[in-house]
Design a protein around this motif. Sequence first.
Motif, PDB file in Angstrom:
ATOM      1  N   GLY B 167      83.174  44.796   5.874  1.00  0.00           N
ATOM      2  CA  GLY B 167      84.428  45.197   6.507  1.00  0.00           C
ATOM      3  C   GLY B 167      84.992  46.472   5.913  1.00  0.00           C
ATOM      4  O   GLY B 167      86.015  46.960   6.359  1.00  0.00           O
ATOM      5  N   GLY B 168      84.346  47.013   4.885  1.00  0.00           N
ATOM      6  CA  GLY B 168      84.815  48.286   4.339  1.00  0.00           C
ATOM      7  C   GLY B 168      85.520  48.151   3.004  1.00  0.00           C
ATOM      8  O   GLY B 168      86.234  49.048   2.605  1.00  0.00           O
ATOM      9  N   GLY B 169      85.320  47.051   2.334  1.00  0.00           N
ATOM     10  CA  GLY B 169      85.907  46.890   0.994  1.00  0.00           C
ATOM     11  C   GLY B 169      87.420  46.832   1.037  1.00  0.00           C
ATOM     12  O   GLY B 169      87.988  46.018   1.749  1.00  0.00           O
ATOM     13  N   ASP B 170      88.055  47.731   0.325  1.00  0.00           N
ATOM     14  CA  ASP B 170      89.505  47.731   0.205  1.00  0.00           C
ATOM     15  C   ASP B 170      90.149  47.999   1.576  1.00  0.00           C
ATOM     16  O   ASP B 170      89.885  49.004   2.223  1.00  0.00           O
ATOM     17  N   TYR B 171      91.027  47.082   1.983  1.00  0.00           N
ATOM     18  CA  TYR B 171      91.630  47.184   3.323  1.00  0.00           C
ATOM     19  C   TYR B 171      92.491  48.435   3.464  1.00  0.00           C
ATOM     20  O   TYR B 171      92.637  48.988   4.546  1.00  0.00           O
ATOM     21  N   SER B 172      93.059  48.909   2.338  1.00  0.00           N
ATOM     22  CA  SER B 172      93.961  50.060   2.426  1.00  0.00           C
ATOM     23  C   SER B 172      93.191  51.378   2.564  1.00  0.00           C
ATOM     24  O   SER B 172      93.777  52.412   2.851  1.00  0.00           O
ATOM     25  N   ASP B 173      91.875  51.342   2.380  1.00  0.00           N
ATOM     26  CA  ASP B 173      91.058  52.539   2.532  1.00  0.00           C
ATOM     27  C   ASP B 173      90.768  52.739   4.030  1.00  0.00           C
ATOM     28  O   ASP B 173      89.794  52.237   4.577  1.00  0.00           O
ATOM     29  N   LEU B 174      91.657  53.506   4.670  1.00  0.00           N
ATOM     30  CA  LEU B 174      91.618  53.619   6.137  1.00  0.00           C
ATOM     31  C   LEU B 174      90.294  54.165   6.664  1.00  0.00           C
ATOM     32  O   LEU B 174      89.729  53.640   7.629  1.00  0.00           O
ATOM     33  N   GLY B 175      89.808  55.228   6.015  1.00  0.00           N
ATOM     34  CA  GLY B 175      88.591  55.888   6.482  1.00  0.00           C
ATOM     35  C   GLY B 175      87.411  54.931   6.460  1.00  0.00           C
ATOM     36  O   GLY B 175      86.685  54.763   7.449  1.00  0.00           O
ATOM     37  N   ASN B 176      87.245  54.265   5.345  1.00  0.00           N
ATOM     38  CA  ASN B 176      86.131  53.331   5.177  1.00  0.00           C
ATOM     39  C   ASN B 176      86.252  52.158   6.148  1.00  0.00           C
ATOM     40  O   ASN B 176      85.266  51.660   6.676  1.00  0.00           O
ATOM     41  N   ARG B 177      87.494  51.759   6.368  1.00  0.00           N
ATOM     42  CA  ARG B 177      87.751  50.634   7.273  1.00  0.00           C
ATOM     43  C   ARG B 177      87.334  51.012   8.696  1.00  0.00           C
ATOM     44  O   ARG B 177      86.663  50.253   9.389  1.00  0.00           O
ATOM     45  N   ALA B 178      87.714  52.223   9.110  1.00  0.00           N
ATOM     46  CA  ALA B 178      87.372  52.679  10.461  1.00  0.00           C
ATOM     47  C   ALA B 178      85.857  52.832  10.608  1.00  0.00           C
ATOM     48  O   ALA B 178      85.269  52.484  11.633  1.00  0.00           O
TER      49      ALA B 178
END
Lengths: 540, 314
Positions: B167-178
């Motif tokens: 899911g992109g690790g840290d939820y607050s990391d917007l770029g990785n999440r997207a």
Amino acid sequence: MKWRFSFLAGLLVAALVFTSGVALSAELAKEQVWRWAHHTTDLDSFDPAFGVVDGAYSVGSYMFNGLVRLPPGTLDFDNLEGDLAESWEVSEDGLTYTFHLRKGVQWHKGYGEFTAEDVKYTFDRLRDAKLSSPYGAKYGIIKEVKVVDPYTAKIILTAPSTFFLLDQVLAYQAGNIVCKKRGDEVGNKNLGLEVIGTGPFQFHEYFAKEKVILVRNEKYFRGKPTLKRLEIYFMPNVASRTLAFIKGDLDAIYGKRDPKWVEDVKKTPTVIVDAVPLGSGCAVHFNMTRKPLDNIKVRKALALTADRKIFEQYFRGIYYKMIAPVPPSYYATLPEDATPEELLYNYDLEKAKKLLAEAGFGGGFKLKAFSTTKPYYLAPLEICKEQWKKLGVNLEITVVDHTSFHANIRKDMNDVVIYYAGRPPVADSYLTQWYYSKSIVGKPKAITNFSHYGDVDADGDGKVDSIDSLIEAARSELNSQKQRDLYYKAQLQLLMHVPSKPLHELTKVLVRHNYFDPGVEIKGSMIFGYPLEKAKILKH
Amino acid sequence: MLTFIIRRILSAIPTILVVISLVFFAVRGLGGDPAIAILGDRATPQALEAIRERLGLNEPLWKQYTSFLWRLAHGDLGRDLRTDIPVAKLFARAVPYTIDLAIWATVIGILIGVPTGVLAALKWNSPLDFIGRFVGILGFSFPTFYLSILLLFIFGLILGWFPMMGGGGDYSDLGNRAYHLFLPALSLGLIKAAFVMRLTRSSMLNVLHEDYVRTARSKGLKERVVIYKHALRNSLLPVVTMIGLYLAVTIGGSIEVEIVFNRPGIGKFLIGAIQERNYSVIQSGLVVLAVFIVLVNLITDLSYAFIDPRIKYD
């Protein structure tokens, strides 16, 4: 199911076109992070007394040590090595085990030094009925655990047991030693996931249904491991697990117990498949309280038509022939050359038909069985169904989910049960759980005796047949040859009485890229995973 | 407006209560034994009995039901039967990922579905319309599961543009999440786009034959104004209704996507929990979903006013 598989197989083959061989170097990769995916959906508990899910006790084994262990990468039961114990001795009467413990072993996260108090705490806790550990019953053999001094522990048994080290003490599942200080903090209950161990890796973070992260124990007593961090994912979907692995996002995975899958995945040049024991033994168990399965001739007829060659063709590279009630990679299994030809129950349709006619069921009959949706459970049952059709026997299979299946068979709802199980690798565990009279389903100490062997007249001579006394005598027999003889005798008796037909043992399917080096040769594994204390990721 | 919202929320309570009750009794009718699921297949009946006692599974059903309702009324979603972690804590992590997925799948569905639907309606019975209809049926009948694996295969494995899992690790990391969200959202979004396209097309076709469209054309308005101001706006009302209702289906589809991409999310939770007969997680998960769907329907109702100013709520 078939088309789903063809779809996946097609993708895998196509993937090969796009993935080339990876040049290997003996140098270490810069990033020593090991990424592995399990086939299970999640964990239950890392507490050795409670972890029963494959993923849980396997990952748990990286965080704990036992008193003794198997040499890593092997199932060399005759050459156990010290783990937290440096050495041990057994009293002449076989009742007292004295363990001399390693000095200076530290618990994770500053929980202090490991001592004999922790050994006492671990085994006392398992025996405590209030804890309700699923492994608790087999620790009833311990009478007392004594702390002689901080580095010496004595375990006194109620009766001698030559399997005590292998079955109860080995660094596997409940045999792993837990930290008393941590236990006192949590109380007499499941220690959960944030456990404190002495092993090469320690708990870092858990994300439910997603992954768990362990980091290396810098103070590990055998030296700091090379791998710095383990990322262990829960990926029950085999297609996504496989694709992520082939791409290289995962260094190793637990594969699929399916020969076609194994062949496909091997086509990727960097992939190594370690199809190794300890596997799961499989037998079809006949419920002898049901007519006409109470008749030995009927059971023999069914056994003679469940053709092992068909199973071998189906399971190919992950198949071991199993001719005895104890699986072939377990200690004291009955060797094939010590088994009379007629007790092998090799395929013989004519003989089977004759036996059925003699029993008065020449016209056939109907049987009912619940099966789980797991393909490796369902397929053998369907193979039996096809084989038994030739005798006019109609096996009605009702497919339910895995949890319902386990509940139903324990309510004695099946005429026949197909069951796979990996257990402590000794004859005693298998014979006790499947053929001991106290283990019969429905009894207070029931486990998995589905055939009711030990409570019924199996051979029709008017007397109840049992191997209880042989199991008990073998447990306390200190002479290993005499002990083996007792186990052989018990297995021969079972083969004569046919409460089940042993079919096969399926291997574990551990799969890795060649740049993940476990550091030891992989000849066998008790856990669903690789030994990691010497493992490394090579530059690729 | 406020009265309308309060009335809607109050009227949703009996619906949620019915869902809760159905779920509570249905999971217990599934068969299987949570105690075996927790302790495994080698546990003795004594150990199984002890765990049933500890978890309150031996209590009469009505007592289990009322204490579940009582806890729920106090905001307590219970604890995971296996790991003993509070369900609320587990969901607090999972729910944002599912919301991300549902919202972005819907956005992709609308962004692709509405323009192609309008285009297909405008070019009615042309080859373009035919292709649009064909792709629509294909998308509608394609299982999410396989589309996910195909996208994973092409964009993850072969092209290597997107990650294969997580899911992109840290939820607050917007770029990785997207970055981790794109393929899962596309899998669900493409299927939703097929649905939205077909709906927009048929709704648009109906509207285009209305008298007021003919009037608009006859009074000399530009075609662009006729289509966007008169036809499209009116044709969107049923589309918006169905997108709202379809959100439940999207969440159903998210279960498969979350499993294939190994994303955290409420769908993955529920599937695992059903297999484990993890009653507390199933019950609480479905309650959370029911509340979520009620809220989405409320938002859908409220959005009508923005599309059709004639609609009033008071």
